[in-house]
Design a protein around this motif. Structure first.
Motif, PDB file in Angstrom:
ATOM      1  N   LEU A 317       3.311  25.176 -49.552  1.00 39.11           N
ATOM      2  CA  LEU A 317       3.870  26.247 -48.381  1.00 39.11           C
ATOM      3  C   LEU A 317       3.206  26.048 -47.189  1.00 39.11           C
ATOM      4  O   LEU A 317       3.577  26.397 -46.156  1.00 39.11           O
ATOM      5  CB  LEU A 317       3.488  27.458 -49.149  1.00 39.11           C
ATOM      6  CG  LEU A 317       3.650  28.888 -48.303  1.00 39.11           C
ATOM      7  CD1 LEU A 317       5.338  28.900 -47.951  1.00 39.11           C
ATOM      8  CD2 LEU A 317       3.241  30.228 -48.973  1.00 39.11           C
ATOM      9  N   HIS A 318       1.726  25.622 -47.400  1.00 37.03           N
ATOM     10  CA  HIS A 318       1.093  25.517 -46.078  1.00 37.03           C
ATOM     11  C   HIS A 318       1.773  24.774 -44.787  1.00 37.03           C
ATOM     12  O   HIS A 318       2.021  24.981 -43.851  1.00 37.03           O
ATOM     13  CB  HIS A 318      -0.354  25.165 -46.631  1.00 37.03           C
ATOM     14  CG  HIS A 318      -1.380  24.982 -45.176  1.00 37.03           C
ATOM     15  ND1 HIS A 318      -1.689  25.882 -44.817  1.00 37.03           N
ATOM     16  CD2 HIS A 318      -1.606  23.840 -44.764  1.00 37.03           C
ATOM     17  CE1 HIS A 318      -2.360  25.663 -43.749  1.00 37.03           C
ATOM     18  NE2 HIS A 318      -2.507  24.220 -43.398  1.00 37.03           N
ATOM     19  N   PRO A 319       2.342  23.452 -45.192  1.00 36.69           N
ATOM     20  CA  PRO A 319       2.849  22.435 -44.263  1.00 36.69           C
ATOM     21  C   PRO A 319       4.159  23.207 -43.770  1.00 36.69           C
ATOM     22  O   PRO A 319       4.571  22.901 -42.661  1.00 36.69           O
ATOM     23  CB  PRO A 319       2.836  21.084 -44.711  1.00 36.69           C
ATOM     24  CG  PRO A 319       2.773  21.307 -46.249  1.00 36.69           C
ATOM     25  CD  PRO A 319       1.814  22.654 -46.602  1.00 36.69           C
ATOM     26  N   LEU A 320       4.845  23.871 -44.664  1.00 37.07           N
ATOM     27  CA  LEU A 320       6.148  24.409 -44.379  1.00 37.07           C
ATOM     28  C   LEU A 320       5.993  25.670 -43.303  1.00 37.07           C
ATOM     29  O   LEU A 320       6.734  25.661 -42.475  1.00 37.07           O
ATOM     30  CB  LEU A 320       6.703  24.896 -45.713  1.00 37.07           C
ATOM     31  CG  LEU A 320       7.648  23.894 -46.367  1.00 37.07           C
ATOM     32  CD1 LEU A 320       8.079  24.334 -47.745  1.00 37.07           C
ATOM     33  CD2 LEU A 320       9.068  23.565 -45.436  1.00 37.07           C
ATOM     34  N   GLN A 321       4.809  26.403 -43.540  1.00 34.02           N
ATOM     35  CA  GLN A 321       4.386  27.691 -42.640  1.00 34.02           C
ATOM     36  C   GLN A 321       4.199  27.003 -41.380  1.00 34.02           C
ATOM     37  O   GLN A 321       4.699  27.515 -40.410  1.00 34.02           O
ATOM     38  CB  GLN A 321       3.252  28.470 -43.351  1.00 34.02           C
ATOM     39  CG  GLN A 321       3.759  29.595 -44.151  1.00 34.02           C
ATOM     40  CD  GLN A 321       2.602  30.236 -44.829  1.00 34.02           C
ATOM     41  OE1 GLN A 321       1.558  29.665 -45.008  1.00 34.02           O
ATOM     42  NE2 GLN A 321       3.003  31.440 -45.305  1.00 34.02           N
ATOM     43  N   ARG A 322       3.375  25.850 -41.411  1.00 33.75           N
ATOM     44  CA  ARG A 322       3.229  25.317 -40.031  1.00 33.75           C
ATOM     45  C   ARG A 322       4.250  24.783 -39.350  1.00 33.75           C
ATOM     46  O   ARG A 322       4.525  25.106 -38.164  1.00 33.75           O
ATOM     47  CB  ARG A 322       2.109  24.178 -40.104  1.00 33.75           C
ATOM     48  CG  ARG A 322       0.665  24.630 -40.432  1.00 33.75           C
ATOM     49  CD  ARG A 322      -0.216  23.323 -40.270  1.00 33.75           C
ATOM     50  NE  ARG A 322      -0.446  22.926 -39.098  1.00 33.75           N
ATOM     51  CZ  ARG A 322      -1.400  21.936 -38.720  1.00 33.75           C
ATOM     52  NH1 ARG A 322      -1.748  21.023 -39.795  1.00 33.75           N
ATOM     53  NH2 ARG A 322      -1.727  21.784 -37.495  1.00 33.75           N
ATOM     54  N   MET A 323       5.350  24.334 -40.195  1.00 35.76           N
ATOM     55  CA  MET A 323       6.884  23.794 -39.553  1.00 35.76           C
ATOM     56  C   MET A 323       7.381  25.206 -38.930  1.00 35.76           C
ATOM     57  O   MET A 323       7.790  25.440 -37.706  1.00 35.76           O
ATOM     58  CB  MET A 323       7.593  23.474 -40.558  1.00 35.76           C
ATOM     59  CG  MET A 323       9.128  23.375 -39.901  1.00 35.76           C
ATOM     60  SD  MET A 323      10.188  22.608 -41.320  1.00 35.76           S
ATOM     61  CE  MET A 323      10.907  24.121 -41.980  1.00 35.76           C
ATOM     62  N   LEU A 324       7.322  26.315 -39.570  1.00 36.38           N
ATOM     63  CA  LEU A 324       8.053  27.483 -39.227  1.00 36.38           C
ATOM     64  C   LEU A 324       7.353  28.016 -38.029  1.00 36.38           C
ATOM     65  O   LEU A 324       8.120  28.471 -37.016  1.00 36.38           O
ATOM     66  CB  LEU A 324       8.262  28.551 -40.345  1.00 36.38           C
ATOM     67  CG  LEU A 324       9.218  28.115 -41.536  1.00 36.38           C
ATOM     68  CD1 LEU A 324       8.910  29.014 -42.625  1.00 36.38           C
ATOM     69  CD2 LEU A 324      10.401  27.844 -41.002  1.00 36.38           C
ATOM     70  N   GLU A 325       5.994  28.158 -38.158  1.00 34.82           N
ATOM     71  CA  GLU A 325       5.511  28.486 -36.763  1.00 34.82           C
ATOM     72  C   GLU A 325       5.498  27.817 -35.532  1.00 34.82           C
ATOM     73  O   GLU A 325       5.678  28.184 -34.318  1.00 34.82           O
ATOM     74  CB  GLU A 325       3.912  28.702 -37.038  1.00 34.82           C
ATOM     75  CG  GLU A 325       3.434  29.693 -38.028  1.00 34.82           C
ATOM     76  CD  GLU A 325       2.152  29.439 -38.933  1.00 34.82           C
ATOM     77  OE1 GLU A 325       1.720  30.131 -39.782  1.00 34.82           O
ATOM     78  OE2 GLU A 325       1.272  28.314 -38.309  1.00 34.82           O
ATOM     79  N   MET A 326       5.639  26.348 -35.691  1.00 37.86           N
ATOM     80  CA  MET A 326       5.768  25.580 -34.480  1.00 37.86           C
ATOM     81  C   MET A 326       7.319  25.414 -34.080  1.00 37.86           C
ATOM     82  O   MET A 326       7.470  24.437 -33.280  1.00 37.86           O
ATOM     83  CB  MET A 326       5.134  24.237 -35.081  1.00 37.86           C
ATOM     84  CG  MET A 326       3.592  24.223 -35.092  1.00 37.86           C
ATOM     85  SD  MET A 326       2.806  22.655 -35.756  1.00 37.86           S
ATOM     86  CE  MET A 326       2.521  21.758 -34.117  1.00 37.86           C
TER      87      MET A 326
END
Ligand code: 13P
Ligand code: SF4
Length: 339
Positions: A317-326
């Protein structure tokens, strides 16, 4: 690789049990209401699946829809990594995948242990990983990207940040050329986009000099160098709808032409040819595993169903959340000009 798709239990209904007079469309409609289900479909699904879906989109749009839905059940008509993403961002939902074997050649080309060794061999590098990979590979990554947000995300990284890009070497090569960034690439390819023939494409362009080429960046450079537009599936679709030209050669999986014909009925769309000059070899064999019947059975059996151990889910989830934020805001995916 961890198995994240639970097959139907013994005694579940199979295709052999189907009443030959069953109307799967009507039954899917009934089950959709009864089970409070949403059907999400990728553009590479068969046209009849696209037509009954609640939403059809590219990988980024589908991830966002899966995160935002208030349905209790997500029926994911796409491939395993997409259904995994839906479960990772919406763990409280039941996520169904009509065929448990619907994988992806890019996912297969990047096994988690080998990817972890690749990371370990490049300390100080940021692992920018294409969404077409397993949950385990995501868990070892820093930021996930799709073809519609990757350039935007790269532009937000410090200029001197060394980048590892996996698993698609054609997309990585395209990005390195376009952004001027040095990137160390994993050697994976998509079997669909890798087989388009430059020679056949050039012949087709000579036969249709008025046609523009719209291509997915998973294609090799022999195709991309002839493209008038390069982008994600949604970007390819937007381009052919909005550009005033009347004829387009489509260098991606040809089921997307279904949406093109609906959105721009007066225009002509020609599938880019594979090495043998035909186009059947351009169908994604993984996406094709899903059928209306299997979609219906998945809703009856509530399986195949994605289940992900919580520690793996949180790590992915962590790298996916970074994707969604960026990512650029929904609906604002930039239409990329070709190189
Ligand atoms: P996008 O829909 O994000 O462009 O991805 C294409 C693809 O290959 C999906 O498997
Ligand atoms: Fe994977 Fe290629 Fe099929 Fe997309 S088209 S699911 S990248 S094999």
């Amino acid at each position: 690789m961890t198995n994240t798709v639970i097959p139907p239990a013994g005694g579940a209904k199979s295709e052999a049990d189907l009443d030959p007079f069953l109307d799967p469309w009507a039954e899917i409609e009934r089950l959709r209401r009864k089970k409070n289900a949403v059907i999400l479909a990728h553009y590479y699904q068969d046209g009849e699946i696209q037509d009954l879906a609640d939403f059809v989109g590219d990988s980024l749009d589908l991830s966002r829809r899966a995160a935002a839905t208030d349905a209790e059940v997500i029926v994911f008509c796409g491939v395993r990594f997409m259904a995994e993403v839906a479960k990772i961002v919406s763990p409280q939902k039941t996520v169904l995948l009509p065929d448990a074997e619907a994988g992806c050649s890019l996912e297969e080309a990047c096994q988690p242990d080998a990817f972890r060794r690749f990371r370990d061999a490049h300390p100080g590098h940021l692992a920018l990983t294409y969404i077409n990979c397993s949950a385990q590979v995501k868990a070892y990554s820093d930021i996930i990207v799709t073809s519609s947000n990757v350039e935007d995300i790269i532009s937000q990284l410090p200029a001197d940040q060394p980048i590892l890009f996996a698993p698609d070497r054609h997309l990585g090569g395209y990005l390195a050329r376009k952004t001027g960034r040095e990137m160390t690439l994993w050697p994976g390819t998509c079997i669909v986009h890798d087989q388009f023939s430059e020679r056949q494409l050039v012949k087709l362009k000579v036969e249709h000099p008025d046609a523009l080429v719209s291509a997915h960046p998973e294609c090799h450079d022999g195709i991309l160098r002839h493209a008038d537009h390069v982008g994600s599936t949604r970007s390819i679709l937007d381009f052919v709808v909005n550009d005033p030209s009347r004829k387009f050669i489509i260098a991606t999986e040809p089921h997307i032409i279904h949406q093109m014909k609906k959105a721009a009925p007066g225009k002509t769309f020609i599938p880019a040819p594979g090495a043998d000059g035909g186009c059947n070899c351009s169908n994604c064999p993984f996406m094709e595993l899903n059928t209306i019947e299997k979609l219906y059975l998945a809703m009856v059996n509530m399986a195949p169903r994605v289940e992900i151990a919580e520690d793996l889910r949180l790590a992915a989830l962590h790298p996916l959340q970074r994707m969604l934020e960026m990512s650029p805001p929904a609906g604002a995916v930039p239409a990329q000009a070709a190189e």
